[in-house]
Design a protein around this motif. Structure first.
Motif, PDB file in Angstrom:
ATOM      1  N   UNK A 110       0.838  -1.207   0.000  1.00 50.30           N
ATOM      2  CA  UNK A 110       0.000   0.000   0.000  1.00 50.30           C
ATOM      3  C   UNK A 110       0.871   1.254   0.000  1.00 50.30           C
ATOM      4  N   UNK A 111       1.943   1.228   0.787  1.00 54.17           N
ATOM      5  CA  UNK A 111       2.836   2.384   0.857  1.00 54.17           C
ATOM      6  C   UNK A 111       3.590   2.608  -0.455  1.00 54.17           C
ATOM      7  N   UNK A 112       3.751   1.544  -1.217  1.00 51.32           N
ATOM      8  CA  UNK A 112       4.472   1.632  -2.491  1.00 51.32           C
ATOM      9  C   UNK A 112       3.827   2.668  -3.409  1.00 51.32           C
ATOM     10  N   UNK A 113       2.534   2.861  -3.295  1.00 49.35           N
ATOM     11  CA  UNK A 113       1.814   3.767  -4.181  1.00 49.35           C
ATOM     12  C   UNK A 113       1.627   5.155  -3.598  1.00 49.35           C
ATOM     13  N   UNK A 114       2.122   5.369  -2.394  1.00 49.89           N
ATOM     14  CA  UNK A 114       2.018   6.668  -1.743  1.00 49.89           C
ATOM     15  C   UNK A 114       3.364   7.379  -1.805  1.00 49.89           C
ATOM     16  N   UNK A 115       3.338   8.635  -2.161  1.00 44.73           N
ATOM     17  CA  UNK A 115       4.572   9.409  -2.262  1.00 44.73           C
ATOM     18  C   UNK A 115       5.232   9.534  -0.893  1.00 44.73           C
ATOM     19  N   UNK A 116       6.485   9.202  -0.830  1.00 44.35           N
ATOM     20  CA  UNK A 116       7.303   9.334   0.376  1.00 44.35           C
ATOM     21  C   UNK A 116       6.779   8.541   1.574  1.00 44.35           C
ATOM     22  N   UNK A 117       6.064   7.439   1.321  1.00 43.80           N
ATOM     23  CA  UNK A 117       5.490   6.678   2.431  1.00 43.80           C
ATOM     24  C   UNK A 117       6.289   5.422   2.770  1.00 43.80           C
ATOM     25  N   UNK A 118       7.258   5.037   1.941  1.00 45.36           N
ATOM     26  CA  UNK A 118       7.993   3.794   2.184  1.00 45.36           C
ATOM     27  C   UNK A 118       8.946   3.920   3.368  1.00 45.36           C
ATOM     28  N   UNK A 124      12.578  -3.264   2.444  1.00 42.87           N
ATOM     29  CA  UNK A 124      13.081  -4.635   2.550  1.00 42.87           C
ATOM     30  C   UNK A 124      12.058  -5.631   2.011  1.00 42.87           C
ATOM     31  N   UNK A 125      10.787  -5.428   2.355  1.00 49.96           N
ATOM     32  CA  UNK A 125       9.715  -6.307   1.872  1.00 49.96           C
ATOM     33  C   UNK A 125       9.645  -6.242   0.349  1.00 49.96           C
ATOM     34  N   UNK A 126       9.687  -5.052  -0.199  1.00 55.69           N
ATOM     35  CA  UNK A 126       9.605  -4.886  -1.654  1.00 55.69           C
ATOM     36  C   UNK A 126      10.823  -5.474  -2.351  1.00 55.69           C
ATOM     37  N   UNK A 127      11.978  -5.279  -1.766  1.00 57.32           N
ATOM     38  CA  UNK A 127      13.196  -5.844  -2.332  1.00 57.32           C
ATOM     39  C   UNK A 127      13.113  -7.365  -2.388  1.00 57.32           C
ATOM     40  N   UNK A 128      12.657  -7.975  -1.309  1.00 58.88           N
ATOM     41  CA  UNK A 128      12.504  -9.438  -1.272  1.00 58.88           C
ATOM     42  C   UNK A 128      11.483  -9.893  -2.311  1.00 58.88           C
ATOM     43  N   UNK A 129      10.379  -9.148  -2.434  1.00 59.20           N
ATOM     44  CA  UNK A 129       9.359  -9.524  -3.411  1.00 59.20           C
ATOM     45  C   UNK A 129       9.934  -9.494  -4.831  1.00 59.20           C
ATOM     46  N   UNK A 130      10.646  -8.431  -5.158  1.00 60.09           N
ATOM     47  CA  UNK A 130      11.161  -8.298  -6.524  1.00 60.09           C
ATOM     48  C   UNK A 130      12.329  -9.234  -6.819  1.00 60.09           C
ATOM     49  N   UNK A 131      12.843  -9.897  -5.784  1.00 52.86           N
ATOM     50  CA  UNK A 131      13.842 -10.942  -5.991  1.00 52.86           C
ATOM     51  C   UNK A 131      13.183 -12.310  -6.159  1.00 52.86           C
ATOM     52  N   UNK A 132      11.891 -12.393  -5.884  1.00 56.72           N
ATOM     53  CA  UNK A 132      11.159 -13.656  -6.009  1.00 56.72           C
ATOM     54  C   UNK A 132      10.884 -13.965  -7.484  1.00 56.72           C
TER      55      UNK A 132
END
Length: 175
Positions: A110-118, A124-132
């Motif tokens: 959800x934060x991925x789509x909000x400006x400056x919310x990450x 870390x969660x997004x990095x792990x996901x994009x390595x999957x």
């Protein structure tokens, strides 16, 4: 007897394939709603309606006709969703789409789509996901998906615009 068994098996497998296809489509629709795709295209439709009202200002189209034109929005959005399902089907498995939905439902998604919310944890969660495997598919298919979405967008928007113009013309309002 063999024909009846063959027919029965054919029907069972056909229904199973249809049910799976429907589940896939529903999962993609959830995904494109969560990732903002559908909201984007709803805004596109509203902008198109605004543009049409400006174009037809001189012919004094009544509000009742505009409301009728705008009733086509739900059907147009449903058609768009089906077109997008087709593009996803060419690139992602049902499991991939389920994985995307899990990500989009998470705080990081959800934060991925909000400006400056990450947050650092979100990154870390997004990095792990994009390595999957699913994440790698998203990255590697980005150009192809962008091309497919561009074609879908162009085809869909011109169809929606022509449909609105045709309805206005049918009601006696021409430019």
């Amino acid at each position: 007897m063999k024909n009846k068994i063959a027919l029965f098996l054919f029907l069972v497998f056909s229904l199973a394939a249809f049910a799976q296809g429907d589940a896939y489509g529903e999962a993609v629709k959830k995904c494109i709603k969560s990732n903002g795709t559908m909201a984007y295209y709803e805004d596109v439709m509203e902008q198109m309606y605004d543009m049409l009202e400006v174009q037809f200002r001189d012919v004094n189209v009544p509000d009742t006709v505009w409301r009728e034109v705008k009733k086509g929005k739900k059907e147009a959005m449903d058609e768009l969703a089906e077109m997008i399902v087709s593009a996803y089907r060419a690139h992602f498995t049902h499991e991939d789409v389920k994985n995307m939905n899990v990500l989009y439902a998470s705080k990081a998604g959800k934060n991925m789509f909000e400006k400056d919310a990450l947050t650092a944890g979100d990154k870390k969660v997004l990095s792990a996901f994009y390595k999957s495997e699913t994440g790698n598919k998203i990255v590697s298919s980005q150009d192809s998906m962008n091309e497919a979405m561009g074609k879908i967008s162009e085809m869909w928007s011109s169809e929606v615009y022509r449909g609105a113009i045709a309805l206005l013309s049918q009601k006696g309002y021409d430019l």
